[in-house]
Design a protein around this motif. Structure first.
Motif, PDB file in Angstrom:
ATOM      1  N   ASP A 139     -13.261 -16.919 113.592  1.00  0.00           N
ATOM      2  CA  ASP A 139     -13.515 -15.898 112.587  1.00  0.00           C
ATOM      3  C   ASP A 139     -12.346 -15.509 111.751  1.00  0.00           C
ATOM      4  OD1 ASP A 139     -16.185 -16.158 113.101  1.00  0.00           O
ATOM      5  OD2 ASP A 139     -15.896 -14.461 114.560  1.00  0.00           O
ATOM      6  N   ALA A 140     -12.329 -15.096 110.614  1.00  0.00           N
ATOM      7  CA  ALA A 140     -11.209 -14.479 109.680  1.00  0.00           C
ATOM      8  C   ALA A 140     -11.253 -13.118 109.911  1.00  0.00           C
ATOM      9  CB  ALA A 140     -11.673 -14.805 108.323  1.00  0.00           C
ATOM     10  N   PRO A 141     -10.056 -12.671 109.732  1.00  0.00           N
ATOM     11  CA  PRO A 141      -9.796 -10.988 110.124  1.00  0.00           C
ATOM     12  C   PRO A 141     -10.210 -10.315 108.989  1.00  0.00           C
ATOM     13  CG  PRO A 141      -7.822 -12.074 109.217  1.00  0.00           C
ATOM     14  CD  PRO A 141      -8.658 -13.126 109.412  1.00  0.00           C
ATOM     15  N   SER A 142     -10.406  -8.977 109.021  1.00  0.00           N
ATOM     16  CA  SER A 142     -11.178  -8.206 108.019  1.00  0.00           C
ATOM     17  C   SER A 142     -10.008  -7.782 107.175  1.00  0.00           C
ATOM     18  CB  SER A 142     -11.710  -6.932 108.518  1.00  0.00           C
ATOM     19  OG  SER A 142     -12.816  -7.361 109.260  1.00  0.00           O
ATOM     20  N   PHE A 143     -10.390  -7.540 105.741  1.00  0.00           N
ATOM     21  CA  PHE A 143      -9.277  -7.126 104.819  1.00  0.00           C
ATOM     22  C   PHE A 143      -8.974  -5.506 104.950  1.00  0.00           C
ATOM     23  CE2 PHE A 143     -10.170 -10.872 102.410  1.00  0.00           C
ATOM     24  CZ  PHE A 143      -9.010 -11.215 101.867  1.00  0.00           C
ATOM     25  N   PRO A 144      -7.838  -5.078 105.031  1.00  0.00           N
ATOM     26  CA  PRO A 144      -7.615  -3.668 104.976  1.00  0.00           C
ATOM     27  C   PRO A 144      -7.998  -2.911 103.769  1.00  0.00           C
ATOM     28  CG  PRO A 144      -5.307  -4.770 104.786  1.00  0.00           C
ATOM     29  CD  PRO A 144      -6.518  -5.829 104.912  1.00  0.00           C
ATOM     30  N   ASP A 145      -8.187  -1.728 103.998  1.00  0.00           N
ATOM     31  CA  ASP A 145      -8.662  -0.717 102.761  1.00  0.00           C
ATOM     32  C   ASP A 145      -7.436  -0.310 102.014  1.00  0.00           C
ATOM     33  OD1 ASP A 145     -11.294  -1.109 103.650  1.00  0.00           O
ATOM     34  OD2 ASP A 145     -11.567   1.039 104.178  1.00  0.00           O
ATOM     35  N   LEU A 146      -6.625  -1.420 101.667  1.00  0.00           N
ATOM     36  CA  LEU A 146      -5.565  -1.081 100.832  1.00  0.00           C
ATOM     37  C   LEU A 146      -5.817  -0.516  99.434  1.00  0.00           C
ATOM     38  CD1 LEU A 146      -3.290  -4.216 101.533  1.00  0.00           C
ATOM     39  CD2 LEU A 146      -3.293  -1.854 102.644  1.00  0.00           C
ATOM     40  N   ASP A 147      -5.041   0.092  98.841  1.00  0.00           N
ATOM     41  CA  ASP A 147      -5.489   0.590  97.127  1.00  0.00           C
ATOM     42  C   ASP A 147      -5.892  -0.458  96.625  1.00  0.00           C
ATOM     43  OD1 ASP A 147      -4.987   3.420  97.867  1.00  0.00           O
ATOM     44  OD2 ASP A 147      -2.788   2.912  97.470  1.00  0.00           O
ATOM     45  N   CYS A 148      -5.040  -1.334  96.377  1.00  0.00           N
ATOM     46  CA  CYS A 148      -5.229  -2.715  95.655  1.00  0.00           C
ATOM     47  C   CYS A 148      -6.616  -3.517  95.808  1.00  0.00           C
ATOM     48  CB  CYS A 148      -4.242  -3.839  95.566  1.00  0.00           C
ATOM     49  SG  CYS A 148      -3.867  -4.416  97.378  1.00  0.00           S
ATOM     50  N   PHE A 149      -7.186  -3.200  97.148  1.00  0.00           N
ATOM     51  CA  PHE A 149      -8.398  -3.730  97.171  1.00  0.00           C
ATOM     52  C   PHE A 149      -9.577  -2.871  96.943  1.00  0.00           C
ATOM     53  CE2 PHE A 149      -6.048  -6.498 100.654  1.00  0.00           C
ATOM     54  CZ  PHE A 149      -5.894  -7.504  99.662  1.00  0.00           C
ATOM     55  N   ILE A 150      -9.513  -1.577  97.050  1.00  0.00           N
ATOM     56  CA  ILE A 150     -10.526  -0.731  96.962  1.00  0.00           C
ATOM     57  C   ILE A 150     -10.739   0.020  95.467  1.00  0.00           C
ATOM     58  CG2 ILE A 150     -10.548  -0.163  99.415  1.00  0.00           C
ATOM     59  CD1 ILE A 150      -9.373   2.569  98.826  1.00  0.00           C
ATOM     60  N   ALA A 151      -9.489  -0.193  94.876  1.00  0.00           N
ATOM     61  CA  ALA A 151      -9.780   0.293  93.268  1.00  0.00           C
ATOM     62  C   ALA A 151     -10.486  -0.556  92.422  1.00  0.00           C
ATOM     63  CB  ALA A 151      -8.188   0.055  92.710  1.00  0.00           C
ATOM     64  N   PRO A 152     -11.184   0.122  91.423  1.00  0.00           N
ATOM     65  CA  PRO A 152     -12.027  -0.466  90.621  1.00  0.00           C
ATOM     66  C   PRO A 152     -11.494  -1.675  89.883  1.00  0.00           C
ATOM     67  CG  PRO A 152     -11.512   1.697  89.764  1.00  0.00           C
ATOM     68  CD  PRO A 152     -11.069   1.653  91.159  1.00  0.00           C
ATOM     69  N   GLU A 153     -12.182  -2.612  89.411  1.00  0.00           N
ATOM     70  CA  GLU A 153     -11.591  -3.773  88.731  1.00  0.00           C
ATOM     71  C   GLU A 153     -10.800  -3.393  87.578  1.00  0.00           C
ATOM     72  OE1 GLU A 153     -11.435  -6.940  85.953  1.00  0.00           O
ATOM     73  OE2 GLU A 153     -12.714  -5.137  85.861  1.00  0.00           O
ATOM     74  N   SER A 154     -11.115  -2.535  86.856  1.00  0.00           N
ATOM     75  CA  SER A 154     -10.706  -1.859  85.604  1.00  0.00           C
ATOM     76  C   SER A 154      -9.328  -1.231  85.843  1.00  0.00           C
ATOM     77  CB  SER A 154     -11.443  -0.951  85.065  1.00  0.00           C
ATOM     78  OG  SER A 154     -11.670   0.198  85.990  1.00  0.00           O
ATOM     79  N   HIS A 155      -8.895  -0.964  87.132  1.00  0.00           N
ATOM     80  CA  HIS A 155      -7.556  -0.444  87.401  1.00  0.00           C
ATOM     81  C   HIS A 155      -6.745  -1.382  88.145  1.00  0.00           C
ATOM     82  CE1 HIS A 155      -9.792   3.181  86.461  1.00  0.00           C
ATOM     83  NE2 HIS A 155      -8.792   3.760  86.436  1.00  0.00           N
ATOM     84  N   THR A 156      -7.159  -2.731  88.297  1.00  0.00           N
ATOM     85  CA  THR A 156      -5.960  -3.574  88.896  1.00  0.00           C
ATOM     86  C   THR A 156      -5.757  -4.925  87.823  1.00  0.00           C
ATOM     87  OG1 THR A 156      -7.812  -4.865  89.884  1.00  0.00           O
ATOM     88  CG2 THR A 156      -6.799  -3.175  91.358  1.00  0.00           C
ATOM     89  N   MET A 391      -1.732  -7.197 112.553  1.00  0.00           N
ATOM     90  CA  MET A 391      -2.553  -7.219 111.299  1.00  0.00           C
ATOM     91  C   MET A 391      -3.552  -8.194 111.285  1.00  0.00           C
ATOM     92  SD  MET A 391      -2.021  -4.779 109.005  1.00  0.00           S
ATOM     93  CE  MET A 391      -2.207  -5.450 107.353  1.00  0.00           C
ATOM     94  N   VAL A 392      -4.026  -8.841 112.157  1.00  0.00           N
ATOM     95  CA  VAL A 392      -4.989  -9.388 112.276  1.00  0.00           C
ATOM     96  C   VAL A 392      -6.329  -8.685 112.744  1.00  0.00           C
ATOM     97  CG1 VAL A 392      -6.210 -11.475 113.520  1.00  0.00           C
ATOM     98  CG2 VAL A 392      -3.851 -11.650 112.871  1.00  0.00           C
ATOM     99  N   LEU A 393      -6.875  -8.197 111.742  1.00  0.00           N
ATOM    100  CA  LEU A 393      -7.730  -6.769 111.974  1.00  0.00           C
ATOM    101  C   LEU A 393      -9.243  -7.050 112.172  1.00  0.00           C
ATOM    102  CD1 LEU A 393      -6.138  -4.844 108.983  1.00  0.00           C
ATOM    103  CD2 LEU A 393      -5.626  -4.775 111.464  1.00  0.00           C
ATOM    104  N   THR A 394      -9.908  -6.223 113.084  1.00  0.00           N
ATOM    105  CA  THR A 394     -11.251  -6.268 113.180  1.00  0.00           C
ATOM    106  C   THR A 394     -11.643  -5.251 111.934  1.00  0.00           C
ATOM    107  OG1 THR A 394     -11.093  -4.237 114.577  1.00  0.00           O
ATOM    108  CG2 THR A 394     -11.184  -6.423 115.724  1.00  0.00           C
ATOM    109  N   PRO A 395     -13.188  -5.078 111.753  1.00  0.00           N
ATOM    110  CA  PRO A 395     -13.602  -4.441 110.674  1.00  0.00           C
ATOM    111  C   PRO A 395     -13.273  -2.863 111.001  1.00  0.00           C
ATOM    112  CG  PRO A 395     -15.134  -5.731 111.166  1.00  0.00           C
ATOM    113  CD  PRO A 395     -14.039  -6.150 112.370  1.00  0.00           C
TER     114      PRO A 395
END
Length: 439
Positions: A139-156, A391-395
């Motif tokens: 199974d692939a690891p989970s993505f961390p809640d970094l700013d670049c991933f949780i920011a709206p598309e308009s702000h990246t 950094m191989v992360l669970t949810p």
């Protein structure tokens, strides 16, 4: 110094090599989303010495497959998008995004060959303008809640560029805070009105002093390195006078990214992705904490520096990085123009396609690089033992990796921790935080 064997351990990334095995535990940037726009969304991808094909089918689903057709090894990057998948032009074998064989046209009626054929496929996901792929097992690891991933598309905004050297030296330039005072030194300061989208050219937060002046006049920083759950945090201070100290906070996101402030409003999260042992793509997500990113302007700025379709730098090894001795005397410290990516590119490419670390002599200024290399070797050894590396992360773990905090500004010399408050205010005012609070 290190031995040749140690250097090989941390630089070689093909399948079966220890560092290559480690990096296959993580999601890797494979392409920009914009690269699959147009009438034929199919792209060849080379990643860690392997060849793949990335495509978007007629229904918009992404597929990432080994590039050689399992029939006779023809190149699927030249395939046709039709009938629900990617069809090899050699004999018409058809594969869907999961690698299932849908058709083998030349087989006799009633043949079951198609059901027994499967092209290897890999999990793929799209985030903030980048398409990520997971090449590992299980199974692939989970993505961390970094700013670049949780920011709206308009702000990246996402972009990339090619570097003609090993991935590790490409990453290490971002773990080296002291080099900016020399490599990125400008003898004159720009009008800040023209600084949008340009690192080290804007005014420092909470100060009227341009960052270019800070770097130029205060070239002996103190560097503190701290281990974090996501990697490392570097706090670099430059004492300007008895009452003011410039503080720059940057981060290493293990295994191969860094997160740095571009200005008081925007951060850069940048991955260093091996094409092979000797070539690398950097992928960056620019994240705005205030208004939407001017994507058109950001892309226009960068397309003046890179050529499509492969995002090759216009200035590089083949044209001496644009070196101008007259400019070096009067305008920039390097004489290589105003794009700091060119400066970095020269520094790391001039080390060779794979830096010979048996010849280097590290100093106190390299404490971030030293800490990272130790962390890298530890993670490689863990992966080789079958243990879970950093950094191989669970949810659940991923939800606790947030931010990270950055800073580029001036604090009172008596209160160097003030940067935490500055970062907290900026983060609290970010659009995605405001929306979350309202809900």
């Amino acid at each position: 110094m290190m031995s040749a064997e140690q250097n090989a351990l941390i630089t070689q990334v093909s399948a079966g090599k220890p560092a290559g095995n480690l990096l296959r535990h993580y999601w890797q940037p494979a392409a920009l989303s914009i690269e699959l726009e147009g009438t034929r969304p199919v792209r060849p991808v080379q990643l860690m010495g392997q060849n793949f094909v990335l495509f978007r089918d007629e229904n918009g689903a992404l597929g990432f497959l080994d590039r050689d057709c399992p029939h006779r090894g023809a190149d699927l990057a030249y395939g046709r998008l039709e009938d629900g998948g990617l069809r090899c032009p050699f004999h018409g074998w058809l594969f869907d995004t999961q690698g299932n064989c849908l058709q083998t046209p030349a087989e006799p009626k009633g043949s079951t060959l198609c059901k027994r054929i499967r092209q290897k496929s890999y999990p793929v996901v799209e985030k903030s303008g980048i398409i990520f792929v997971y090449l590992g097992e299980g199974d692939a690891p989970s993505f961390p809640d970094l700013d670049c991933f949780i920011a709206p598309e308009s702000h990246t905004f996402a972009f990339k560029g090619l570097i003609d050297c090993n991935w590790l030296q490409a990453l290490e330039v971002g773990i080296d805070p002291s080099h900016a005072s020399f490599l990125h030194r400008f003898f004159e300061d720009d009008d800040t009105e023209t600084a949008y989208g340009r690192q080290f050219r804007s005014t420092s937060a909470e100060s009227d002093i341009p960052m270019t002046r800070v770097l130029r006049e205060f070239d002996c920083p103190d560097i503190a390195v701290e281990k974090t759950p996501y990697g490392l945090q570097l706090v670099t201070t430059r004492t300007m006078n008895e009452s003011q100290t410039h503080v720059r906070v940057t981060n290493v996101l293990f295994p191969q990214a860094f997160n740095i402030p571009m200005s008081s409003e925007m951060t850069i999260t940048q991955w260093h992705v091996p094409i092979s042992d000797t070539r690398t793509y950097w992928y960056a997500i620019f994240t705005s904490f205030t208004g939407p990113v001017d994507k058109e302007k950001m892309r226009e700025q960068r397309l003046q520096l890179y050529t499509l379709p492969d995002y090759l730098p216009r200035v590089g090894r083949e044209n001496n990085y644009g070196f101008d001795p007259e400019e070096q005397l009067h305008k920039t410290y390097t004489g290589m123009g105003e794009d700091i990516n060119v400066h970095d590119q020269w520094a790391i490419e001039s080390q060779g396609h794979i830096q010979d670390r048996t010849r280097e002599h590290l100093s106190q200024a390299d404490k971030g690089i030293i800490a990272y290399r130790r962390m890298l070797v530890e993670a490689i050894e863990k992966a080789e033992r079958g243990e879970t590396p950093l950094m191989v992360l669970t949810p659940q773990e991923a939800a606790h990796i947030q931010g990270p905090s950055t800073m580029d500004g001036v604090c009172a010399s008596s209160d160097l921790e003030h940067w935490h408050e500055v970062d907290s205010r900026r983060r609290a005012g970010a659009p995605w935080q405001t929306l979350a609070a309202a809900s």
